[in-house]
Design a protein around this motif. Sequence first.
Motif, PDB file in Angstrom:
ATOM      1  N   THR A 141       0.832  -1.278   0.030  1.00 12.01           N
ATOM      2  CA  THR A 141      -0.153  -0.460   0.135  1.00 12.01           C
ATOM      3  C   THR A 141       0.925   1.174   0.199  1.00 12.01           C
ATOM      4  O   THR A 141       0.539   2.220  -0.638  1.00 12.01           O
ATOM      5  N   SER A 148      -7.917   4.232   0.817  1.00 12.88           N
ATOM      6  CA  SER A 148      -7.427   3.533   0.827  1.00 12.88           C
ATOM      7  C   SER A 148      -9.522   2.601   0.771  1.00 12.88           C
ATOM      8  O   SER A 148      -9.849   3.555   1.739  1.00 12.88           O
ATOM      9  N   ASN A 155     -11.959  -3.258   1.649  1.00 13.17           N
ATOM     10  CA  ASN A 155     -11.462  -4.672   0.775  1.00 13.17           C
ATOM     11  C   ASN A 155      -9.946  -3.848   0.530  1.00 13.17           C
ATOM     12  O   ASN A 155      -9.729  -3.593   1.279  1.00 13.17           O
ATOM     13  N   SER A 156      -9.364  -5.105  -0.250  1.00 11.71           N
ATOM     14  CA  SER A 156      -8.043  -4.278  -0.446  1.00 11.71           C
ATOM     15  C   SER A 156      -8.491  -3.185  -1.420  1.00 11.71           C
ATOM     16  O   SER A 156      -7.047  -3.210  -2.522  1.00 11.71           O
ATOM     17  N   PHE A 166      -7.706  -3.612  -6.845  1.00 11.98           N
ATOM     18  CA  PHE A 166      -7.586  -4.341  -5.347  1.00 11.98           C
ATOM     19  C   PHE A 166      -6.045  -4.999  -5.239  1.00 11.98           C
ATOM     20  O   PHE A 166      -4.997  -5.127  -6.506  1.00 11.98           O
ATOM     21  N   LEU A 167      -5.395  -4.224  -3.965  1.00 10.64           N
ATOM     22  CA  LEU A 167      -4.345  -4.908  -4.367  1.00 10.64           C
ATOM     23  C   LEU A 167      -4.033  -6.312  -4.404  1.00 10.64           C
ATOM     24  O   LEU A 167      -2.811  -7.038  -4.276  1.00 10.64           O
ATOM     25  N   SER A 168      -4.908  -7.660  -3.829  1.00  9.97           N
ATOM     26  CA  SER A 168      -4.651  -8.746  -3.975  1.00  9.97           C
ATOM     27  C   SER A 168      -5.011  -9.321  -5.194  1.00  9.97           C
ATOM     28  O   SER A 168      -3.870  -9.873  -6.007  1.00  9.97           O
TER      29      SER A 168
END
Lengths: 355, 332
Positions: free
Chosen positions: A4, A168, A171-172, A326-328
């Motif tokens: 992040t 942010s 969720n991600s 989404f970071l994921s």
Amino acid sequence: MDLTRFLQELSESSGVSGREEETTVVIEKFFTSGPGKGWITDFRRDRLGNLILRKKGEGGEEAPKIMFAAHQDEIGLIVTEIKEGFLRFSTVGGIDQRVLPGQEVLIHAREEVPGIIGATPPHLQTPDEHEQAIKIEDLVIDTGLSREKAEELISVGDFVSIDRRLISLKNSAVSGKALDDRAGVAVLLQIAEELQKLKHQADVYLVATVQEEVGLRGALTSAYGIIPDLGIAIDVTHGKMPGLSDEDAYELGKGPVVVIGPQVHPKLFTSLQRVAEEKGVKYQVEPSTRPGGTDAFALQIARAGVATALLSIPLRYMHTSVETVFLSDLREAGRLLAEFVVTVDGEFVEGLSCF
Amino acid sequence: MKELIKKLTDITSPSGNEDLIREAIREEIKEYCDDLKIDRLGNLIAFKHGGGAKIQFAAHMDEIGVIVTYIDDQGFLRFSNVGGLSPFQLLGQRVRFTDGTLGVFGLEKLEQMKDWTLNKMYIDIGATSKEEAEEKVAVGEFGGIIQDFADLGRRVAAKSMDNRVGCAVLIEALKRVQSPRNDLYCTFTVQEEVGLRGAKTSAFAIEPDLGIAVDVTLTGDTPEAEKMAVGLGKGVAIKVKDQSLIAHRRVKELLVRLAKEKKIPYQLEVLTRGGTDSGAIHLTRAGVPSGVISIPTRYVHSPSELIDLEDVEAAVQLVVAVMETPCDPENL
């Protein structure tokens, strides 16, 4: 690494096409004094400004060369005229002009000058004007500077970037400017991190390319200089949202998108799929028949041709200042590509020319 | 300078047919360079030794024009454009084919103005039948618009000022340069108007450290013109961006610094339409830092492109300044 935090640094840095240096420095610092210290063998900037990070494998002199390309430039604006202290501007790359009024900007002039983009107030618009997006010729940047001071500090041709913090969401999800393609650059960092745990034969070139948004220019010249055996571009694709058809868009959070189309070598496509299946990486598949839009096309036609693939991160609201990913998906993309590197050796490269 | 510009603009050499203009330029510069060669696509490359960096200067010598696509039974010619040609510029104009044959443009009867496109137009070469026309012109022949050079004093107008004025600047700089400090490759390129083609191949062969195109740019100083901060007579324009190129920051800064040092009047240019040879040069091989020295020009791609000779003089001085300044490609 704290994904992040580095995505935030990348997103908030200014790097309009042709003026990417601030972003380049963020990436260099990551590898020289940040968490990436020791992760790569060496790095250099080429003459057009591409940042080429190299991690040598264990394949010796004859090791295959893999080039990953993610563009570090972002769309932005350029000053075309200074009129009574207000700045008129044109676009650099395909910025969405519907979302320009109300933006905060930074003018990269003799010194950095903050500004805002203003437009005629709704009270004073005709009903016709009210119905339409304001034309770019009718927008101005207001810096608050007097006419004399504006002319002293700012020149025609100064570049302007959108000024926007990354936030942010739940969720991600994160949202900010320039995630097209700083999300891809973050994947380059992820690949470097993942490779610390893995053994690989191939020499890996992580290239943060310049000037993609104005015509894939940095990818073309960096690929010429590197002469890779195979190349994979990492860019963004449209994320699902109301108003887009399912055919045009991909789910956020369901993994990176492996592209198949004329710009993609079929064996690279199947290899990426296989690695994803074996390593349990979630992925989606995008058939793309329009090859012109990403660095993959420039890689493919470099020199006598390069076997090329394209991995995309789903992203909503492309070319606005609230691009959302989404970071994921970024983490999964890094893992997939690092695991793919492990599978590449001399034999693999030879196989690419057996159709 | 006026004489040279007149001489060059009087010549008809549309893209792909640069023989006449190349020969004229060759005559002008042959005494002023160390080596002169013509490459396979027809680019004329004048080399002048100075040591140091390899700098490619590029001025395209082709011009926009027409190509014959069809000859009808009455002997009228249909044609297509070679480069960016507006139908509205053609009515009342004359064309000269590369073999010297003359013709005039005509327009079909139209119901409405918006139907006015190139394929509603034709060329009349005075033939009374297809056979007679074919004796003079064949399908595939190239022509250029002709228009007399107009001497307006400090300002002059002519056809193909784009980019014969750039050629004239480069020729004059070659004549004037006293002590070059770089290896100079002055390239008079072909086929710019159809896609920067000569620049692309010549740069591949030359492998320059630095690329500088010399070409015309638009202005924003005529009545109700599209907004643009370049004006005629306000000095040479140093390009920041067009559709083909974002000038390399340090090349742009070098040009600005030299202009300031030598007290050459200059203006910065952001061109929102069009491109030039540096667009091709900077993407050559592993990349070539590139910029553009532009001559402000009104009515570009019309038969009367208009320039100011003081801007031309400023452009010559800036080109000479670059030639005489040692440029370290790794540390501009």
